[in-house]
Design a protein around this motif. Sequence first.
Motif, PDB file in Angstrom:
ATOM      1  N   PRO A 171      -0.415  -8.084 -42.606  1.00  0.00           N
ATOM      2  CA  PRO A 171       0.410  -8.983 -41.792  1.00  0.00           C
ATOM      3  C   PRO A 171      -0.107  -9.232 -40.379  1.00  0.00           C
ATOM      4  CG  PRO A 171       1.806  -7.486 -43.013  1.00  0.00           C
ATOM      5  CD  PRO A 171       0.404  -7.036 -43.255  1.00  0.00           C
ATOM      6  N   CYS A 172      -0.866  -8.289 -39.820  1.00  0.00           N
ATOM      7  CA  CYS A 172      -1.398  -8.496 -38.478  1.00  0.00           C
ATOM      8  C   CYS A 172      -2.606  -9.419 -38.477  1.00  0.00           C
ATOM      9  CB  CYS A 172      -1.781  -7.159 -37.831  1.00  0.00           C
ATOM     10  SG  CYS A 172      -3.227  -6.363 -38.579  1.00  0.00           S
ATOM     11  N   GLY A 173      -3.240  -9.605 -39.631  1.00  0.00           N
ATOM     12  CA  GLY A 173      -4.391 -10.483 -39.737  1.00  0.00           C
ATOM     13  C   GLY A 173      -5.724  -9.853 -39.398  1.00  0.00           C
ATOM     14  N   ARG A 174      -5.724  -8.636 -38.875  1.00  0.00           N
ATOM     15  CA  ARG A 174      -6.975  -7.989 -38.486  1.00  0.00           C
ATOM     16  C   ARG A 174      -7.686  -7.327 -39.659  1.00  0.00           C
ATOM     17  NH1 ARG A 174      -5.946  -4.571 -32.981  1.00  0.00           N
ATOM     18  NH2 ARG A 174      -8.085  -3.966 -33.512  1.00  0.00           N
ATOM     19  N   TYR A 175      -6.938  -7.035 -40.731  1.00  0.00           N
ATOM     20  CA  TYR A 175      -7.495  -6.294 -41.854  1.00  0.00           C
ATOM     21  C   TYR A 175      -7.290  -7.070 -43.160  1.00  0.00           C
ATOM     22  CZ  TYR A 175      -7.032  -2.784 -38.215  1.00  0.00           C
ATOM     23  OH  TYR A 175      -7.101  -2.129 -37.015  1.00  0.00           O
ATOM     24  N   LEU A 176      -8.207  -6.822 -44.097  1.00  0.00           N
ATOM     25  CA  LEU A 176      -8.165  -7.462 -45.404  1.00  0.00           C
ATOM     26  C   LEU A 176      -8.340  -6.393 -46.470  1.00  0.00           C
ATOM     27  CD1 LEU A 176      -8.221 -10.272 -46.935  1.00  0.00           C
ATOM     28  CD2 LEU A 176     -10.712 -10.033 -46.902  1.00  0.00           C
ATOM     29  N   ALA A 177      -7.473  -6.420 -47.491  1.00  0.00           N
ATOM     30  CA  ALA A 177      -7.556  -5.461 -48.590  1.00  0.00           C
ATOM     31  C   ALA A 177      -8.103  -6.151 -49.833  1.00  0.00           C
ATOM     32  CB  ALA A 177      -6.183  -4.869 -48.893  1.00  0.00           C
TER      33      ALA A 177
ATOM     34  N   SER B 171     -12.280  -3.698 -59.840  1.00  0.00           N
ATOM     35  CA  SER B 171     -12.270  -3.247 -61.227  1.00  0.00           C
ATOM     36  C   SER B 171     -12.830  -1.849 -61.400  1.00  0.00           C
ATOM     37  CB  SER B 171     -13.057  -4.235 -62.104  1.00  0.00           C
ATOM     38  OG  SER B 171     -12.391  -5.476 -62.177  1.00  0.00           O
ATOM     39  N   ASP B 172     -13.355  -1.253 -60.311  1.00  0.00           N
ATOM     40  CA  ASP B 172     -13.879   0.120 -60.398  1.00  0.00           C
ATOM     41  C   ASP B 172     -12.802   1.154 -60.095  1.00  0.00           C
ATOM     42  OD1 ASP B 172     -13.531  -0.164 -57.705  1.00  0.00           O
ATOM     43  OD2 ASP B 172     -15.574   0.347 -57.137  1.00  0.00           O
ATOM     44  N   GLN B 173     -11.516   0.742 -60.216  1.00  0.00           N
ATOM     45  CA  GLN B 173     -10.355   1.619 -60.045  1.00  0.00           C
ATOM     46  C   GLN B 173     -10.078   1.962 -58.580  1.00  0.00           C
ATOM     47  OE1 GLN B 173     -11.002   5.065 -62.548  1.00  0.00           O
ATOM     48  NE2 GLN B 173     -11.790   3.833 -64.227  1.00  0.00           N
ATOM     49  N   SER B 174     -10.613   1.169 -57.659  1.00  0.00           N
ATOM     50  CA  SER B 174     -10.417   1.438 -56.238  1.00  0.00           C
ATOM     51  C   SER B 174      -9.867   0.204 -55.531  1.00  0.00           C
ATOM     52  CB  SER B 174     -11.745   1.841 -55.578  1.00  0.00           C
ATOM     53  OG  SER B 174     -12.604   0.715 -55.457  1.00  0.00           O
ATOM     54  N   TRP B 175      -9.350   0.427 -54.310  1.00  0.00           N
ATOM     55  CA  TRP B 175      -9.044  -0.675 -53.409  1.00  0.00           C
ATOM     56  C   TRP B 175      -9.610  -0.327 -52.033  1.00  0.00           C
ATOM     57  CZ3 TRP B 175      -5.857  -0.293 -49.033  1.00  0.00           C
ATOM     58  CH2 TRP B 175      -5.086   0.873 -48.924  1.00  0.00           C
ATOM     59  N   ARG B 176      -9.897  -1.336 -51.254  1.00  0.00           N
ATOM     60  CA  ARG B 176     -10.584  -1.117 -49.985  1.00  0.00           C
ATOM     61  C   ARG B 176      -9.920  -1.894 -48.862  1.00  0.00           C
ATOM     62  NH1 ARG B 176     -16.539  -1.284 -52.558  1.00  0.00           N
ATOM     63  NH2 ARG B 176     -15.982  -0.381 -54.567  1.00  0.00           N
ATOM     64  N   LEU B 177     -10.036  -1.353 -47.661  1.00  0.00           N
ATOM     65  CA  LEU B 177      -9.489  -1.992 -46.476  1.00  0.00           C
ATOM     66  C   LEU B 177     -10.644  -2.316 -45.542  1.00  0.00           C
ATOM     67  CD1 LEU B 177      -6.709  -2.756 -45.170  1.00  0.00           C
ATOM     68  CD2 LEU B 177      -6.889  -0.619 -43.875  1.00  0.00           C
ATOM     69  N   TRP B 178     -10.689  -3.575 -45.087  1.00  0.00           N
ATOM     70  CA  TRP B 178     -11.798  -4.074 -44.285  1.00  0.00           C
ATOM     71  C   TRP B 178     -11.331  -4.526 -42.918  1.00  0.00           C
ATOM     72  CZ3 TRP B 178     -16.744  -4.238 -46.550  1.00  0.00           C
ATOM     73  CH2 TRP B 178     -16.779  -4.035 -47.938  1.00  0.00           C
ATOM     74  N   ASP B 179     -12.178  -4.317 -41.916  1.00  0.00           N
ATOM     75  CA  ASP B 179     -11.991  -4.904 -40.593  1.00  0.00           C
ATOM     76  C   ASP B 179     -12.629  -6.284 -40.633  1.00  0.00           C
ATOM     77  OD1 ASP B 179     -12.435  -5.746 -37.889  1.00  0.00           O
ATOM     78  OD2 ASP B 179     -12.112  -3.688 -37.228  1.00  0.00           O
TER      79      ASP B 179
ATOM     80  N   ASP C 132      -3.742  -5.835 -58.209  1.00  0.00           N
ATOM     81  CA  ASP C 132      -3.091  -6.564 -57.116  1.00  0.00           C
ATOM     82  C   ASP C 132      -2.686  -5.588 -56.027  1.00  0.00           C
ATOM     83  OD1 ASP C 132      -2.162  -8.746 -55.737  1.00  0.00           O
ATOM     84  OD2 ASP C 132      -0.369  -9.049 -56.953  1.00  0.00           O
ATOM     85  N   ILE C 133      -2.467  -6.138 -54.830  1.00  0.00           N
ATOM     86  CA  ILE C 133      -2.020  -5.335 -53.691  1.00  0.00           C
ATOM     87  C   ILE C 133      -1.104  -6.182 -52.829  1.00  0.00           C
ATOM     88  CG2 ILE C 133      -4.011  -5.952 -52.253  1.00  0.00           C
ATOM     89  CD1 ILE C 133      -3.865  -3.074 -51.103  1.00  0.00           C
ATOM     90  N   SER C 134      -0.116  -5.558 -52.228  1.00  0.00           N
ATOM     91  CA  SER C 134       0.807  -6.252 -51.336  1.00  0.00           C
ATOM     92  C   SER C 134       1.178  -5.326 -50.189  1.00  0.00           C
ATOM     93  CB  SER C 134       2.069  -6.684 -52.097  1.00  0.00           C
ATOM     94  OG  SER C 134       2.993  -7.344 -51.236  1.00  0.00           O
TER      95      SER C 134
ATOM     96  N   TYR D 269     -12.036   3.355 -48.373  1.00  0.00           N
ATOM     97  CA  TYR D 269     -12.322   3.265 -49.811  1.00  0.00           C
ATOM     98  C   TYR D 269     -11.373   4.231 -50.494  1.00  0.00           C
ATOM     99  CZ  TYR D 269     -14.808   3.743 -54.261  1.00  0.00           C
ATOM    100  OH  TYR D 269     -15.126   3.784 -55.600  1.00  0.00           O
ATOM    101  N   GLN D 270     -10.431   3.682 -51.290  1.00  0.00           N
ATOM    102  CA  GLN D 270      -9.372   4.518 -51.835  1.00  0.00           C
ATOM    103  C   GLN D 270      -9.311   4.431 -53.354  1.00  0.00           C
ATOM    104  OE1 GLN D 270      -7.086   6.718 -50.113  1.00  0.00           O
ATOM    105  NE2 GLN D 270      -7.142   7.311 -52.273  1.00  0.00           N
ATOM    106  N   GLU D 271      -9.382   5.593 -53.998  1.00  0.00           N
ATOM    107  CA  GLU D 271      -9.185   5.696 -55.433  1.00  0.00           C
ATOM    108  C   GLU D 271      -7.770   6.219 -55.710  1.00  0.00           C
ATOM    109  OE1 GLU D 271     -13.423   6.733 -57.368  1.00  0.00           O
ATOM    110  OE2 GLU D 271     -12.687   8.250 -55.955  1.00  0.00           O
TER     111      GLU D 271
END
Length: 338
Positions: free
Chosen positions: A196-202, A206-214, A233-235, A223-225
Amino acid sequence: RIRLREFLAERGEVLKTDAKATSKQPGTQDQHPTWYHEGPTQLRAARLWLADWTIARAKARFAATSTSETRGVRLHEMQQRARSLTALCSQIGDTRPLCYCEVSPNSSLLATSSWSGLCKVWTIPQCDLQLTLRGDYAVGAVVWHPQATITIQPNEVNLASCDVNGSVRLWSLQSDTEIDSLPSHQCKVNKLAFHPCGRYLATCCSDQSWRLWDVAHKKELLYQEGHSRAVQDISFQCDGSLAVTAGLDAYGRVWDLRTGRCVVFLEGHLRGLLSVHCHPSDGYSVATSSEDHTIRIWDLRKRECVYTIPAHTGLVSRCRFERGSGDFLVSASHDSLI
Protein backbone atom coordinates in the motif's frame (compact mmCIF):
# COMPACT_ATOMS: atom_id res chain seq x y z
CA ARG A 1 -31.52 -24.41 -3.60
CA ILE A 2 -31.26 -21.20 -1.61
CA ARG A 3 -31.82 -23.08 1.66
CA LEU A 4 -29.25 -25.69 0.60
CA ARG A 5 -26.64 -23.02 -0.14
CA GLU A 6 -27.25 -21.34 3.21
CA PHE A 7 -26.97 -24.69 4.98
CA LEU A 8 -23.71 -25.56 3.19
CA ALA A 9 -22.28 -22.12 3.93
CA GLU A 10 -22.95 -22.51 7.64
CA ARG A 11 -22.14 -26.22 7.98
CA GLY A 12 -19.55 -26.68 5.25
CA GLU A 13 -16.84 -27.61 7.72
CA VAL A 14 -18.97 -30.55 8.93
CA LEU A 15 -20.05 -31.77 5.52
CA LYS A 16 -16.68 -32.35 3.86
CA THR A 17 -16.88 -35.30 1.47
CA ASP A 18 -15.07 -38.31 2.83
CA ALA A 19 -13.33 -36.18 5.44
CA LYS A 20 -11.02 -38.94 6.63
CA ALA A 21 -9.63 -39.52 3.14
CA THR A 22 -9.50 -36.03 1.65
CA SER A 23 -9.32 -33.44 4.40
CA LYS A 24 -6.07 -32.56 6.07
CA GLN A 25 -5.75 -33.36 9.74
CA PRO A 26 -4.87 -30.63 12.28
CA GLY A 27 -1.16 -30.21 12.59
CA THR A 28 -0.42 -31.11 8.96
CA GLN A 29 1.43 -27.82 8.60
CA ASP A 30 4.05 -29.09 11.04
CA GLN A 31 5.23 -31.49 8.33
CA HIS A 32 6.30 -28.46 6.29
CA PRO A 33 8.20 -26.18 8.69
CA THR A 34 8.64 -22.53 7.81
CA TRP A 35 12.16 -21.56 6.86
CA TYR A 36 13.38 -18.02 7.48
CA HIS A 37 16.31 -16.78 5.43
CA GLU A 38 18.73 -14.10 6.52
CA GLY A 39 18.04 -10.88 4.61
CA PRO A 40 20.24 -7.94 3.64
CA THR A 41 20.95 -5.05 5.99
CA GLN A 42 18.27 -2.99 4.21
CA LEU A 43 15.60 -5.43 5.44
CA ARG A 44 15.89 -4.26 9.05
CA ALA A 45 15.52 -0.63 7.99
CA ALA A 46 12.50 -1.57 5.88
CA ARG A 47 10.86 -3.39 8.81
CA LEU A 48 11.35 -0.37 11.10
CA TRP A 49 9.95 1.99 8.48
CA LEU A 50 6.96 -0.31 7.90
CA ALA A 51 6.25 -0.47 11.64
CA ASP A 52 6.01 3.33 11.90
CA TRP A 53 4.01 3.64 8.68
CA THR A 54 1.50 0.90 9.52
CA ILE A 55 0.86 2.16 13.07
CA ALA A 56 -0.13 5.55 11.66
CA ARG A 57 -2.43 3.88 9.13
CA ALA A 58 -4.06 1.73 11.83
CA LYS A 59 -4.76 4.79 13.99
CA ALA A 60 -6.39 6.56 11.06
CA ARG A 61 -8.49 3.48 10.27
CA PHE A 62 -9.81 3.17 13.83
CA ALA A 63 -10.61 6.89 13.92
CA ALA A 64 -12.59 6.62 10.68
CA THR A 65 -14.57 3.52 11.67
CA SER A 66 -18.25 4.18 10.99
CA THR A 67 -21.07 3.26 13.36
CA SER A 68 -23.26 0.24 12.67
CA GLU A 69 -26.21 2.54 11.85
CA THR A 70 -24.21 4.42 9.22
CA ARG A 71 -22.93 1.20 7.72
CA GLY A 72 -26.46 -0.22 7.51
CA VAL A 73 -27.71 2.77 5.52
CA ARG A 74 -24.73 2.55 3.18
CA LEU A 75 -25.25 -1.18 2.64
CA HIS A 76 -28.89 -0.64 1.73
CA GLU A 77 -27.93 1.97 -0.87
CA MET A 78 -25.24 -0.28 -2.32
CA GLN A 79 -27.64 -3.23 -2.59
CA GLN A 80 -30.09 -1.09 -4.54
CA ARG A 81 -27.33 -0.13 -6.97
CA ALA A 82 -26.07 -3.72 -7.28
CA ARG A 83 -29.48 -4.95 -8.43
CA SER A 84 -29.28 -2.66 -11.46
CA LEU A 85 -25.79 -3.67 -12.60
CA THR A 86 -25.51 -4.37 -16.33
CA ALA A 87 -22.66 -4.74 -18.81
CA LEU A 88 -21.68 -1.25 -19.92
CA CYS A 89 -19.59 -2.20 -22.95
CA SER A 90 -17.56 -5.01 -24.48
CA GLN A 91 -14.23 -5.01 -26.27
CA ILE A 92 -11.91 -7.54 -27.92
CA GLY A 93 -8.74 -7.28 -25.86
CA ASP A 94 -6.21 -9.39 -27.76
CA THR A 95 -5.71 -12.20 -30.26
CA ARG A 96 -4.92 -14.59 -27.40
CA PRO A 97 -6.69 -15.16 -24.05
CA LEU A 98 -6.67 -12.37 -21.47
CA CYS A 99 -5.52 -13.67 -18.09
CA TYR A 100 -5.66 -10.62 -15.82
CA CYS A 101 -7.15 -7.14 -15.55
CA GLU A 102 -7.08 -4.37 -12.97
CA VAL A 103 -8.69 -0.92 -12.72
CA SER A 104 -6.47 2.07 -11.97
CA PRO A 105 -6.65 3.78 -8.55
CA ASN A 106 -8.69 6.69 -9.96
CA SER A 107 -10.97 4.28 -11.91
CA SER A 108 -10.28 6.00 -15.24
CA LEU A 109 -8.12 3.29 -16.85
CA LEU A 110 -8.12 -0.51 -17.16
CA ALA A 111 -4.95 -2.58 -17.59
CA THR A 112 -5.16 -6.06 -19.15
CA SER A 113 -2.55 -8.76 -19.70
CA SER A 114 -2.52 -11.52 -22.29
CA TRP A 115 -0.81 -14.76 -23.22
CA SER A 116 0.52 -12.93 -26.28
CA GLY A 117 2.98 -11.06 -24.03
CA LEU A 118 1.16 -7.75 -24.42
CA CYS A 119 -0.32 -5.57 -21.69
CA LYS A 120 -2.83 -2.96 -22.76
CA VAL A 121 -4.26 0.13 -21.08
CA TRP A 122 -7.87 1.06 -21.90
CA THR A 123 -9.99 4.07 -21.03
CA ILE A 124 -13.10 3.67 -18.86
CA PRO A 125 -15.95 3.55 -19.82
CA GLN A 126 -15.24 4.01 -23.54
CA CYS A 127 -12.84 1.00 -23.75
CA ASP A 128 -10.58 2.88 -26.17
CA LEU A 129 -7.03 1.55 -26.39
CA GLN A 130 -4.66 4.13 -24.91
CA LEU A 131 -1.34 2.26 -24.67
CA THR A 132 0.17 -1.13 -25.53
CA LEU A 133 3.03 -2.41 -23.36
CA ARG A 134 5.18 -4.87 -25.30
CA GLY A 135 6.75 -7.84 -23.53
CA ASP A 136 8.25 -11.11 -24.74
CA TYR A 137 6.43 -13.90 -22.91
CA ALA A 138 2.92 -14.70 -21.69
CA VAL A 139 2.06 -12.20 -18.96
CA GLY A 140 0.57 -13.61 -15.76
CA ALA A 141 -0.55 -10.35 -14.16
CA VAL A 142 -0.30 -6.57 -14.41
CA VAL A 143 -0.93 -4.34 -11.37
CA TRP A 144 -1.14 -0.60 -10.73
CA HIS A 145 1.03 1.34 -8.32
CA PRO A 146 -1.20 2.51 -5.40
CA GLN A 147 -0.67 6.16 -6.37
CA ALA A 148 -0.74 5.72 -10.16
CA THR A 149 -3.06 8.20 -11.93
CA ILE A 150 -3.36 10.09 -8.61
CA THR A 151 -0.06 11.61 -7.49
CA ILE A 152 2.54 9.78 -9.62
CA GLN A 153 3.60 11.37 -12.89
CA PRO A 154 2.96 9.43 -16.14
CA ASN A 155 6.70 9.09 -16.80
CA GLU A 156 7.31 7.31 -13.47
CA VAL A 157 6.59 3.69 -12.48
CA ASN A 158 2.81 3.28 -12.79
CA LEU A 159 2.49 -0.43 -13.56
CA ALA A 160 4.30 -3.71 -12.92
CA SER A 161 3.89 -6.99 -14.77
CA CYS A 162 5.19 -10.56 -14.42
CA ASP A 163 5.50 -13.35 -16.95
CA VAL A 164 6.11 -17.09 -17.25
CA ASN A 165 9.81 -16.55 -17.89
CA GLY A 166 10.34 -15.06 -14.42
CA SER A 167 10.65 -11.44 -15.56
CA VAL A 168 9.13 -8.54 -13.61
CA ARG A 169 8.87 -5.35 -15.65
CA LEU A 170 8.11 -1.80 -14.55
CA TRP A 171 6.14 0.46 -16.88
CA SER A 172 5.26 4.12 -17.29
CA LEU A 173 2.22 5.54 -19.09
CA GLN A 174 4.30 7.27 -21.74
CA SER A 175 6.18 4.44 -23.43
CA ASP A 176 5.39 1.01 -24.87
CA THR A 177 8.69 -0.35 -23.56
CA GLU A 178 9.61 -1.00 -19.95
CA ILE A 179 11.41 1.75 -18.05
CA ASP A 180 13.06 -0.75 -15.71
CA SER A 181 12.90 -4.33 -14.47
CA LEU A 182 13.70 -6.37 -11.40
CA PRO A 183 16.41 -9.05 -11.43
CA SER A 184 15.00 -12.12 -13.16
CA HIS A 185 13.54 -14.93 -11.09
CA GLN A 186 14.66 -18.46 -11.88
CA CYS A 187 11.07 -19.68 -12.14
CA LYS A 188 7.61 -18.61 -13.25
CA VAL A 189 6.16 -15.60 -11.42
CA ASN A 190 2.44 -16.22 -10.89
CA LYS A 191 1.23 -12.96 -9.39
CA LEU A 192 2.58 -9.74 -7.93
CA ALA A 193 1.26 -6.93 -5.74
CA PHE A 194 2.38 -3.48 -4.63
CA HIS A 195 2.51 -2.76 -0.92
CA PRO A 196 0.00 0.00 0.00
CA CYS A 197 2.87 2.45 0.52
CA GLY A 198 4.11 1.86 -3.03
CA ARG A 199 7.76 1.47 -2.03
CA TYR A 200 7.74 -2.34 -2.09
CA LEU A 201 6.58 -5.01 -4.53
CA ALA A 202 5.81 -8.64 -3.69
CA THR A 203 6.11 -11.50 -6.19
CA CYS A 204 4.66 -15.03 -5.94
CA CYS A 205 6.71 -17.80 -7.49
CA SER A 206 6.31 -21.38 -8.62
CA ASP A 207 9.36 -22.41 -6.56
CA GLN A 208 7.16 -22.33 -3.42
CA SER A 209 8.45 -18.91 -2.33
CA TRP A 210 7.40 -15.27 -2.33
CA ARG A 211 9.69 -12.27 -2.35
CA LEU A 212 9.62 -8.64 -1.30
CA TRP A 213 11.44 -6.06 -3.43
CA ASP A 214 12.53 -2.47 -2.96
CA VAL A 215 11.16 -0.86 -6.13
CA ALA A 216 13.40 2.22 -6.09
CA HIS A 217 16.65 0.27 -5.65
CA LYS A 218 15.54 -2.89 -7.56
CA LYS A 219 16.78 -5.00 -4.65
CA GLU A 220 15.36 -8.18 -3.14
CA LEU A 221 14.76 -7.54 0.56
CA LEU A 222 13.06 -10.80 1.53
CA TYR A 223 13.04 -14.36 0.22
CA GLN A 224 10.39 -16.32 2.08
CA GLU A 225 9.49 -20.00 1.92
CA GLY A 226 6.65 -21.76 3.74
CA HIS A 227 4.34 -23.34 1.17
CA SER A 228 4.90 -26.87 -0.10
CA ARG A 229 3.64 -26.03 -3.61
CA ALA A 230 3.59 -22.97 -5.87
CA VAL A 231 2.48 -19.65 -4.34
CA GLN A 232 -0.40 -18.41 -6.48
CA ASP A 233 -1.36 -15.03 -5.02
CA ILE A 234 -0.55 -12.45 -2.36
CA SER A 235 -2.49 -9.58 -0.81
CA PHE A 236 -1.53 -6.90 1.71
CA GLN A 237 -3.71 -5.92 4.65
CA CYS A 238 -5.03 -2.36 4.33
CA ASP A 239 -2.72 -1.03 7.05
CA GLY A 240 0.25 -2.65 5.32
CA SER A 241 1.44 -4.61 8.36
CA LEU A 242 0.41 -8.07 7.11
CA ALA A 243 0.77 -10.03 3.89
CA VAL A 244 -1.42 -13.04 3.07
CA THR A 245 -0.23 -15.69 0.61
CA ALA A 246 -2.25 -18.40 -1.14
CA GLY A 247 -0.64 -21.65 -2.28
CA LEU A 248 -1.55 -24.66 -4.37
CA ASP A 249 -0.92 -26.71 -1.22
CA ALA A 250 -4.48 -25.67 -0.16
CA TYR A 251 -3.20 -23.42 2.64
CA GLY A 252 -3.03 -19.71 3.22
CA ARG A 253 -0.41 -18.05 5.38
CA VAL A 254 -0.46 -14.65 7.09
CA TRP A 255 2.93 -12.96 7.50
CA ASP A 256 3.80 -10.06 9.79
CA LEU A 257 6.04 -7.79 7.70
CA ARG A 258 7.36 -6.02 10.81
CA THR A 259 8.79 -9.20 12.34
CA GLY A 260 8.94 -11.57 9.38
CA ARG A 261 7.02 -14.32 11.20
CA CYS A 262 4.11 -16.41 9.96
CA VAL A 263 1.40 -15.48 12.47
CA VAL A 264 -1.76 -17.19 11.16
CA PHE A 265 -2.29 -20.43 9.23
CA LEU A 266 -5.44 -20.61 7.05
CA GLU A 267 -6.51 -24.25 6.81
CA GLY A 268 -9.84 -25.48 5.43
CA HIS A 269 -9.88 -25.58 1.64
CA LEU A 270 -9.85 -29.06 0.11
CA ARG A 271 -7.82 -28.13 -2.96
CA GLY A 272 -5.30 -25.52 -4.05
CA LEU A 273 -5.87 -21.82 -3.41
CA LEU A 274 -5.93 -19.61 -6.50
CA SER A 275 -6.65 -16.17 -5.11
CA VAL A 276 -6.58 -14.17 -1.88
CA HIS A 277 -7.70 -10.64 -1.08
CA CYS A 278 -7.70 -8.61 2.14
CA HIS A 279 -10.66 -6.40 2.98
CA PRO A 280 -9.83 -2.81 1.96
CA SER A 281 -11.00 -1.14 5.17
CA ASP A 282 -11.77 -3.34 8.20
CA GLY A 283 -8.24 -4.74 8.65
CA TYR A 284 -9.17 -8.32 9.60
CA SER A 285 -11.34 -9.94 6.89
CA VAL A 286 -9.68 -12.04 4.18
CA ALA A 287 -11.28 -13.83 1.21
CA THR A 288 -9.75 -16.87 -0.50
CA SER A 289 -10.89 -18.77 -3.59
CA SER A 290 -9.96 -22.29 -4.50
CA GLU A 291 -10.05 -25.17 -6.94
CA ASP A 292 -12.62 -26.77 -4.61
CA HIS A 293 -15.30 -24.41 -6.07
CA THR A 294 -15.68 -22.37 -2.87
CA ILE A 295 -14.82 -18.98 -1.45
CA ARG A 296 -13.99 -18.71 2.22
CA ILE A 297 -14.12 -15.63 4.43
CA TRP A 298 -11.58 -15.59 7.26
CA ASP A 299 -11.50 -13.47 10.41
CA LEU A 300 -7.88 -12.86 11.41
CA ARG A 301 -8.97 -11.88 14.93
CA LYS A 302 -10.49 -15.33 15.48
CA ARG A 303 -7.93 -17.06 13.24
CA GLU A 304 -10.65 -19.13 11.59
CA CYS A 305 -13.00 -19.36 8.64
CA VAL A 306 -16.28 -17.62 9.49
CA TYR A 307 -18.19 -18.27 6.26
CA THR A 308 -18.01 -20.56 3.22
CA ILE A 309 -19.61 -19.43 -0.04
CA PRO A 310 -20.58 -22.33 -2.38
CA ALA A 311 -21.32 -19.89 -5.19
CA HIS A 312 -19.82 -21.71 -8.20
CA THR A 313 -19.76 -25.11 -9.86
CA GLY A 314 -16.22 -24.71 -11.20
CA LEU A 315 -12.89 -23.65 -9.74
CA VAL A 316 -12.96 -20.03 -8.54
CA SER A 317 -10.02 -18.32 -10.19
CA ARG A 318 -10.38 -14.88 -8.61
CA CYS A 319 -12.14 -13.08 -5.77
CA ARG A 320 -11.96 -9.40 -4.92
CA PHE A 321 -13.58 -7.12 -2.36
CA GLU A 322 -15.14 -3.97 -3.70
CA ARG A 323 -12.61 -1.16 -3.58
CA GLY A 324 -13.17 1.40 -0.85
CA SER A 325 -15.75 0.14 1.65
CA GLY A 326 -15.47 -3.57 0.75
CA ASP A 327 -19.21 -4.13 1.17
CA PHE A 328 -19.36 -6.49 -1.82
CA LEU A 329 -17.25 -9.41 -3.01
CA VAL A 330 -16.78 -10.20 -6.72
CA SER A 331 -15.73 -13.67 -7.90
CA ALA A 332 -14.86 -15.19 -11.27
CA SER A 333 -15.05 -18.90 -12.01
CA HIS A 334 -14.44 -21.49 -14.73
CA ASP A 335 -18.19 -22.09 -14.73
CA SER A 336 -18.38 -18.90 -16.88
CA LEU A 337 -20.09 -16.90 -14.13
CA ILE A 338 -19.14 -13.72 -12.29
